[in-house]
Design a protein around this motif. Structure first.
Motif, mmCIF file in Angstrom:
data_model
loop_
_atom_site.group_PDB
_atom_site.id
_atom_site.type_symbol
_atom_site.label_atom_id
_atom_site.label_comp_id
_atom_site.label_asym_id
_atom_site.label_seq_id
_atom_site.Cartn_x
_atom_site.Cartn_y
_atom_site.Cartn_z
ATOM 1 N N SER A 166 0.863 -1.180 0.000
ATOM 2 C CA SER A 166 0.000 0.000 0.000
ATOM 3 C C SER A 166 0.899 1.229 0.000
ATOM 4 O O SER A 166 1.862 1.327 0.762
ATOM 5 N N ILE A 167 0.586 2.175 -0.920
ATOM 6 C CA ILE A 167 1.380 3.398 -1.056
ATOM 7 C C ILE A 167 0.585 4.538 -0.454
ATOM 8 O O ILE A 167 -0.558 4.801 -0.874
ATOM 9 N N GLY A 168 1.181 5.213 0.504
ATOM 10 C CA GLY A 168 0.502 6.323 1.137
ATOM 11 C C GLY A 168 0.526 7.565 0.263
ATOM 12 O O GLY A 168 1.054 7.569 -0.859
ATOM 13 N N GLY A 169 -0.021 8.624 0.782
ATOM 14 C CA GLY A 169 -0.072 9.869 0.030
ATOM 15 C C GLY A 169 1.309 10.440 -0.238
ATOM 16 O O GLY A 169 1.598 10.926 -1.332
ATOM 17 N N ASP A 170 2.186 10.400 0.760
ATOM 18 C CA ASP A 170 3.548 10.910 0.618
ATOM 19 C C ASP A 170 4.535 9.781 0.873
ATOM 20 O O ASP A 170 4.350 8.971 1.792
ATOM 21 N N VAL A 171 5.583 9.727 0.061
ATOM 22 C CA VAL A 171 6.632 8.720 0.235
ATOM 23 C C VAL A 171 7.938 9.439 0.532
ATOM 24 O O VAL A 171 8.164 10.575 0.089
ATOM 25 N N PRO A 172 8.850 8.812 1.304
ATOM 26 C CA PRO A 172 10.122 9.473 1.606
ATOM 27 C C PRO A 172 11.052 9.474 0.386
ATOM 28 O O PRO A 172 11.084 8.516 -0.385
ATOM 29 N N VAL A 173 11.786 10.564 0.228
ATOM 30 C CA VAL A 173 12.802 10.693 -0.812
ATOM 31 C C VAL A 173 14.150 10.752 -0.104
ATOM 32 O O VAL A 173 14.371 11.618 0.751
ATOM 33 N N MET A 174 15.062 9.817 -0.440
ATOM 34 C CA MET A 174 16.310 9.664 0.287
ATOM 35 C C MET A 174 17.510 10.053 -0.578
ATOM 36 O O MET A 174 17.501 9.847 -1.798
ATOM 37 N N VAL A 175 18.502 10.626 0.052
ATOM 38 C CA VAL A 175 19.819 10.850 -0.564
ATOM 39 C C VAL A 175 20.813 10.083 0.288
ATOM 40 O O VAL A 175 21.113 10.478 1.420
ATOM 41 N N GLY A 176 21.329 8.985 -0.249
ATOM 42 C CA GLY A 176 22.153 8.110 0.572
ATOM 43 C C GLY A 176 21.316 7.528 1.692
ATOM 44 O O GLY A 176 20.280 6.905 1.464
ATOM 45 N N ARG A 177 21.726 7.772 2.935
ATOM 46 C CA ARG A 177 20.988 7.282 4.102
ATOM 47 C C ARG A 177 20.164 8.382 4.764
ATOM 48 O O ARG A 177 19.562 8.162 5.807
ATOM 49 N N ASP A 178 20.125 9.568 4.160
ATOM 50 C CA ASP A 178 19.437 10.703 4.784
ATOM 51 C C ASP A 178 18.170 11.049 4.027
ATOM 52 O O ASP A 178 18.094 10.925 2.793
ATOM 53 N N ARG A 179 17.185 11.492 4.769
ATOM 54 C CA ARG A 179 15.902 11.871 4.174
ATOM 55 C C ARG A 179 15.992 13.291 3.614
ATOM 56 O O ARG A 179 16.282 14.248 4.338
ATOM 57 N N LEU A 180 15.783 13.424 2.293
ATOM 58 C CA LEU A 180 15.750 14.734 1.669
ATOM 59 C C LEU A 180 14.409 15.413 1.877
ATOM 60 O O LEU A 180 14.331 16.632 2.056
ATOM 61 N N GLY A 181 13.352 14.627 1.849
ATOM 62 C CA GLY A 181 12.003 15.183 2.021
ATOM 63 C C GLY A 181 10.971 14.113 1.716
ATOM 64 O O GLY A 181 11.256 12.915 1.762
ATOM 65 N N THR A 182 9.777 14.543 1.388
ATOM 66 C CA THR A 182 8.685 13.630 1.017
ATOM 67 C C THR A 182 8.069 14.115 -0.287
ATOM 68 O O THR A 182 8.198 15.289 -0.667
ATOM 69 N N GLY A 183 7.407 13.176 -0.988
ATOM 70 C CA GLY A 183 6.787 13.539 -2.256
ATOM 71 C C GLY A 183 5.627 12.634 -2.598
ATOM 72 O O GLY A 183 5.354 11.638 -1.919
ATOM 73 N N THR A 184 4.957 12.991 -3.704
ATOM 74 C CA THR A 184 3.800 12.247 -4.185
ATOM 75 C C THR A 184 4.179 11.507 -5.456
ATOM 76 O O THR A 184 4.799 12.077 -6.360
ATOM 77 N N VAL A 185 3.803 10.216 -5.522
ATOM 78 C CA VAL A 185 4.129 9.389 -6.677
ATOM 79 C C VAL A 185 3.196 9.745 -7.826
ATOM 80 O O VAL A 185 1.989 9.931 -7.654
ATOM 81 N N GLY A 186 3.805 9.860 -9.047
ATOM 82 C CA GLY A 186 3.016 10.160 -10.236
ATOM 83 C C GLY A 186 3.811 9.859 -11.469
ATOM 84 O O GLY A 186 4.717 9.013 -11.457
ATOM 85 N N THR A 187 3.504 10.525 -12.585
ATOM 86 C CA THR A 187 4.228 10.343 -13.841
ATOM 87 C C THR A 187 4.631 11.698 -14.378
ATOM 88 O O THR A 187 3.993 12.717 -14.104
ATOM 89 N N SER A 188 5.712 11.678 -15.194
ATOM 90 C CA SER A 188 6.177 12.894 -15.864
ATOM 91 C C SER A 188 6.790 12.491 -17.183
ATOM 92 O O SER A 188 7.743 11.697 -17.218
ATOM 93 N N ASN A 189 6.210 12.998 -18.299
ATOM 94 C CA ASN A 189 6.690 12.677 -19.646
ATOM 95 C C ASN A 189 6.738 11.170 -19.887
ATOM 96 O O ASN A 189 7.652 10.641 -20.525
ATOM 97 N N GLY A 190 5.747 10.473 -19.359
ATOM 98 C CA GLY A 190 5.647 9.042 -19.571
ATOM 99 C C GLY A 190 6.498 8.199 -18.646
ATOM 100 O O GLY A 190 6.515 6.974 -18.768
#
Length: 314
Positions: A271-295
């Motif tokens: 199950s995918i929630g509204g926001d997913v974590p975005v990671m850089v290495g082992r650190d959390r950069l932020g959160t975002g929403t899954v979608g599509t861009s240019n296919g």
């Protein structure tokens, strides 16, 4: 009192700069030629001595670098005489043939600081002992450990040398240094208030500095601010460093019984929630929403995490 008027003369010889001291046999003892670069490094080190000795002396001090000389170790020992002296070897990495630098502490000065350390007025015995007590040796060792950091920092613009202090000896005969070894003697004056100065010597073996001969004869850039062109080039290089960015869409938890029975074609529900974590290495950069861009699958950032003072760790 510490740095009160001296009762004996600490050095009677006029110390001329090594680069012009023909009587020292510079052509034989000094293979580097002009030593203005090392004199410049000594001036850097002198500026750091206030932070070393003011906490020990409990008052403001003045510190400066004297002109350096090159001489044989036997001649240096002879000039110092038989007064109590602390001889502390400093390991140098890298160095040629395992050579060591040498920190030379005035014995009376060490005993004055020891008296201050134990709550006294900074008085030393009228007649100095023949050797240091265990407490005085411990204090000298502590001074050496503190000196290693600014000494390494002073050399940093020229080359990276690690200095590690050894055991402080009361007799130079205990040192693994031959009397004929050529030494570069750098001397630093330390004065508290209006009192007479005491002197701290750092001796570098000529053989130990041979791996750094090319840099010793070069120029040292010493500015309060970094060179703008260098800073700009460094910034551009840093901005091109690549980091792996990933997003964790789901982390399902299943029992071991399910894992051992999995076979091709089985489905693990997620199950995918509204926001997913975005990671850089082992650190959390932020959160975002899954979608599509240019296919292509994509994540749109909705929040940026607060980065601590240490920044992102690779």
């Amino acid at each position: 009192m510490v740095n009160a008027e001296a009762t004996t003369e600490r050095r009677s010889r006029d110390r001329a700069p090594a680069a012009h001291a023909e009587g020292l046999g510079a052509a034989k003892l000094n293979p580097f030629g002009d030593l203005h670069t090392l004199q410049h490094l000594s001036a850097r080190f002198a500026r750091a001595l206030r932070g070393v000795f003011e906490p020990l002396l409990r008052q403001e001090v003045r510190a400066w670098a004297e002109p350096l000389v090159v001489q044989r170790f036997a001649d240096y020992r002879s000039e110092r005489g038989d007064a109590l002296t602390g001889w502390m070897p400093f390991g140098m990495v890298p160095a040629a043939a395992g050579a060591q630098a040498l920190c030379v502490l005035d014995g009376r000065f060490v005993l004055e600081m020891l008296d201050l350390f134990f709550g006294g007025t900074g008085a030393a015995p009228a007649e100095l002992p023949a050797e240091f007590s265990p407490a005085a040796e411990a204090l000298a060792g502590r001074i050496g450990a503190v000196l290693a950091t600014p000494l390494r920092a002073a050399w940093e613009p020229l080359t990276r040398i690690e200095f590690s202090p050894g055991r402080c000896e009361s007799s130079a005969a205990m040192l693994p240094i031959d009397g004929d070894d050529a030494m570069i003697v750098t001397r630093f004056g330390i004065a508290a208030g209006d009192g007479s100065p005491v002197f701290l010597d750092i001796l570098y073996p000529v053989v130990g500095l041979k791996p750094h001969g090319a840099t010793l004869t070069g120029k040292v850039l010493d500015k309060a601010e970094a060179d703008p062109a260098w800073r700009t080039a460094l910034t551009r290089s840093v901005m091109n460093v690549r980091f792996p960015v990933r997003s964790v869409l789901a982390e399902p938890v299943v029992p071991l019984s399910l894992l051992v029975n999995l076979k091709p074609g089985d489905v693990i529900p997620i199950s995918i929630g509204g926001d997913v974590p975005v990671m850089v290495g082992r650190d959390r950069l932020g959160t975002g929403t899954v979608g599509t861009s240019n296919g292509f699958a994509a994540v749109r950032l909705t929040a940026i995490a607060q980065i601590d003072d240490e920044g992102l760790s690779a």
